[in-house]
Design a protein around this motif. Structure first.
Motif, PDB file in Angstrom:
ATOM      1  N   VAL A   3     -44.668  -1.437  -8.596  1.00 30.60           N
ATOM      2  CA  VAL A   3     -44.565  -0.271  -9.466  1.00 30.60           C
ATOM      3  C   VAL A   3     -44.210   0.936  -8.615  1.00 30.60           C
ATOM      4  CG1 VAL A   3     -45.842   1.286 -10.979  1.00 30.60           C
ATOM      5  CG2 VAL A   3     -46.218  -1.176 -11.136  1.00 30.60           C
ATOM      6  N   ARG A   4     -43.156   1.639  -9.002  1.00 33.42           N
ATOM      7  CA  ARG A   4     -42.774   2.869  -8.297  1.00 33.42           C
ATOM      8  C   ARG A   4     -43.480   4.054  -8.907  1.00 33.42           C
ATOM      9  NH1 ARG A   4     -36.629   3.815  -7.635  1.00 33.42           N
ATOM     10  NH2 ARG A   4     -37.408   5.652  -6.550  1.00 33.42           N
ATOM     11  N   ILE A   5     -44.084   4.849  -8.038  1.00 38.31           N
ATOM     12  CA  ILE A   5     -44.814   6.041  -8.439  1.00 38.31           C
ATOM     13  C   ILE A   5     -44.202   7.231  -7.708  1.00 38.31           C
ATOM     14  CG2 ILE A   5     -47.053   7.214  -8.402  1.00 38.31           C
ATOM     15  CD1 ILE A   5     -48.341   4.378  -8.397  1.00 38.31           C
ATOM     16  N   PHE A  33     -44.586   4.323  -3.317  1.00 40.69           N
ATOM     17  CA  PHE A  33     -44.628   5.758  -3.565  1.00 40.69           C
ATOM     18  C   PHE A  33     -43.347   6.423  -3.093  1.00 40.69           C
ATOM     19  CE2 PHE A  33     -49.081   4.725  -3.822  1.00 40.69           C
ATOM     20  CZ  PHE A  33     -49.561   5.588  -4.791  1.00 40.69           C
ATOM     21  N   ASP A  34     -42.823   7.297  -3.945  1.00 39.25           N
ATOM     22  CA  ASP A  34     -41.732   8.188  -3.599  1.00 39.25           C
ATOM     23  C   ASP A  34     -42.318   9.595  -3.701  1.00 39.25           C
ATOM     24  OD1 ASP A  34     -39.194   6.451  -3.503  1.00 39.25           O
ATOM     25  OD2 ASP A  34     -40.143   5.832  -5.370  1.00 39.25           O
ATOM     26  N   PHE A  35     -41.757  10.529  -2.950  1.00 40.80           N
ATOM     27  CA  PHE A  35     -42.306  11.883  -2.923  1.00 40.80           C
ATOM     28  C   PHE A  35     -41.211  12.899  -3.158  1.00 40.80           C
ATOM     29  CE2 PHE A  35     -45.003   9.128  -0.467  1.00 40.80           C
ATOM     30  CZ  PHE A  35     -46.255   9.429  -0.965  1.00 40.80           C
ATOM     31  N   ALA A  36     -41.541  13.906  -3.958  1.00 45.73           N
ATOM     32  CA  ALA A  36     -40.665  15.046  -4.188  1.00 45.73           C
ATOM     33  C   ALA A  36     -41.505  16.294  -3.938  1.00 45.73           C
ATOM     34  CB  ALA A  36     -40.129  15.033  -5.614  1.00 45.73           C
ATOM     35  N   PHE A  37     -40.895  17.295  -3.331  1.00 42.83           N
ATOM     36  CA  PHE A  37     -41.653  18.484  -2.948  1.00 42.83           C
ATOM     37  C   PHE A  37     -41.386  19.680  -3.847  1.00 42.83           C
ATOM     38  CE2 PHE A  37     -41.387  15.606   0.618  1.00 42.83           C
ATOM     39  CZ  PHE A  37     -42.738  15.406   0.844  1.00 42.83           C
ATOM     40  N   SER A  38     -40.746  19.414  -4.998  1.00 44.00           N
ATOM     41  CA  SER A  38     -40.562  20.425  -6.043  1.00 44.00           C
ATOM     42  C   SER A  38     -40.263  19.690  -7.345  1.00 44.00           C
ATOM     43  CB  SER A  38     -39.407  21.373  -5.705  1.00 44.00           C
ATOM     44  OG  SER A  38     -38.167  20.695  -5.822  1.00 44.00           O
ATOM     45  N   ASP A  44     -34.241  15.306  -9.886  1.00 41.34           N
ATOM     46  CA  ASP A  44     -33.110  14.654  -9.206  1.00 41.34           C
ATOM     47  C   ASP A  44     -33.432  13.195  -8.893  1.00 41.34           C
ATOM     48  OD1 ASP A  44     -31.534  16.918  -9.283  1.00 41.34           O
ATOM     49  OD2 ASP A  44     -31.995  17.526  -7.214  1.00 41.34           O
ATOM     50  N   VAL A  45     -34.642  12.935  -8.410  1.00 42.29           N
ATOM     51  CA  VAL A  45     -35.058  11.558  -8.103  1.00 42.29           C
ATOM     52  C   VAL A  45     -35.027  10.716  -9.376  1.00 42.29           C
ATOM     53  CG1 VAL A  45     -37.010  10.111  -7.385  1.00 42.29           C
ATOM     54  CG2 VAL A  45     -36.436  12.158  -6.070  1.00 42.29           C
ATOM     55  N   LEU A  46     -35.556  11.251 -10.459  1.00 44.98           N
ATOM     56  CA  LEU A  46     -35.590  10.506 -11.715  1.00 44.98           C
ATOM     57  C   LEU A  46     -34.180  10.282 -12.278  1.00 44.98           C
ATOM     58  CD1 LEU A  46     -38.679  12.260 -13.301  1.00 44.98           C
ATOM     59  CD2 LEU A  46     -38.517   9.825 -12.771  1.00 44.98           C
ATOM     60  N   ARG A  47     -33.330  11.271 -12.145  1.00 44.45           N
ATOM     61  CA  ARG A  47     -31.975  11.156 -12.708  1.00 44.45           C
ATOM     62  C   ARG A  47     -31.055  10.287 -11.863  1.00 44.45           C
ATOM     63  NH1 ARG A  47     -32.179  17.346 -14.042  1.00 44.45           N
ATOM     64  NH2 ARG A  47     -32.908  17.228 -16.194  1.00 44.45           N
ATOM     65  N   HIS A  48     -31.259  10.288 -10.552  1.00 44.47           N
ATOM     66  CA  HIS A  48     -30.298   9.633  -9.676  1.00 44.47           C
ATOM     67  C   HIS A  48     -30.878   8.482  -8.873  1.00 44.47           C
ATOM     68  CE1 HIS A  48     -27.647  12.841 -10.828  1.00 44.47           C
ATOM     69  NE2 HIS A  48     -28.510  13.724 -10.410  1.00 44.47           N
ATOM     70  N   GLY A  49     -32.117   8.120  -9.183  1.00 43.71           N
ATOM     71  CA  GLY A  49     -32.709   6.990  -8.490  1.00 43.71           C
ATOM     72  C   GLY A  49     -31.932   5.726  -8.802  1.00 43.71           C
ATOM     73  N   PRO A  52     -33.235   3.645 -11.651  1.00 42.32           N
ATOM     74  CA  PRO A  52     -34.252   4.623 -12.079  1.00 42.32           C
ATOM     75  C   PRO A  52     -35.461   3.888 -12.665  1.00 42.32           C
ATOM     76  CG  PRO A  52     -32.491   4.512 -13.677  1.00 42.32           C
ATOM     77  CD  PRO A  52     -32.104   3.596 -12.539  1.00 42.32           C
ATOM     78  N   ASP A  53     -36.297   3.384 -11.812  1.00 48.91           N
ATOM     79  CA  ASP A  53     -37.388   2.517 -12.272  1.00 48.91           C
ATOM     80  C   ASP A  53     -38.783   3.070 -11.989  1.00 48.91           C
ATOM     81  OD1 ASP A  53     -37.247   2.271  -9.565  1.00 48.91           O
ATOM     82  OD2 ASP A  53     -37.204   0.103  -9.519  1.00 48.91           O
ATOM     83  N   ILE A  54     -38.901   4.381 -11.934  1.00 47.80           N
ATOM     84  CA  ILE A  54     -40.217   4.985 -11.726  1.00 47.80           C
ATOM     85  C   ILE A  54     -40.999   4.880 -13.032  1.00 47.80           C
ATOM     86  CG2 ILE A  54     -41.398   7.189 -11.331  1.00 47.80           C
ATOM     87  CD1 ILE A  54     -39.164   7.734  -9.231  1.00 47.80           C
ATOM     88  N   LEU A  55     -42.205   4.356 -12.935  1.00 46.67           N
ATOM     89  CA  LEU A  55     -43.033   4.153 -14.122  1.00 46.67           C
ATOM     90  C   LEU A  55     -44.131   5.190 -14.271  1.00 46.67           C
ATOM     91  CD1 LEU A  55     -43.486   0.278 -14.038  1.00 46.67           C
ATOM     92  CD2 LEU A  55     -41.852   1.627 -15.351  1.00 46.67           C
TER      93      LEU A  55
END
Length: 129
Positions: A3-5, A33-38, A44-49, A52-55
């Protein structure tokens, strides 16, 4: 299945904290785990992953620029099935009501109680992780 978080927080040390507290789950391949600092970086991570499999998104509320509340609203508009848990250092009832109304699965306060967070993550994912 892993599971990607996505963890969203403007504090850089958060990544180390999550990796340390979820090391067993990461090593076992249960969570990634993926990390975004804003909030903008998170979108951007959600749109261009790829893919795009973050749950699940774990987001701070108070960040420079776009707030976590605004991020929650954007996630609900574009990815209604992605679970979102909000984390804040300023846990007041009005903010909790606001994020719950917007569809947050959980509202947690800092400092993060990682045992409680672990339960919230499992609950937000429907124990299917």
């Amino acid at each position: 299945m892993t599971v990607r978080i996505l963890v969203v927080d403007d504090e850089a040390d958060v990544a180390d904290l999550f990796r340390q507290n979820f090391r067993r789950e990461i090593r076992a391949g249960r969570y990634r785990f993926d990390f975004a600092f804003s909030a903008t970086e998170a979108l951007d991570v959600l749109r261009h992953g790829v893919p795009p499999d973050i749950l699940l998104v774990l987001s701070d509320i108070n960040m420079p620029g776009m707030s976590g509340v605004d991020l929650l609203a954007a996630i609900r508009a574009e990815w209604p099935k992605v679970a979102v848990c909000m984390i804040t250092a300023y846990g007041d009832a009005a903010t909790e009501t606001q994020v719950r109304t917007l569809g947050a699965e959980a509202f947690l306060t800092k400092p993060v109680d990682f045992e409680k967070l672990r339960r919230q993550v499992a609950e937000a994912l429907g124990d299917g992780a």
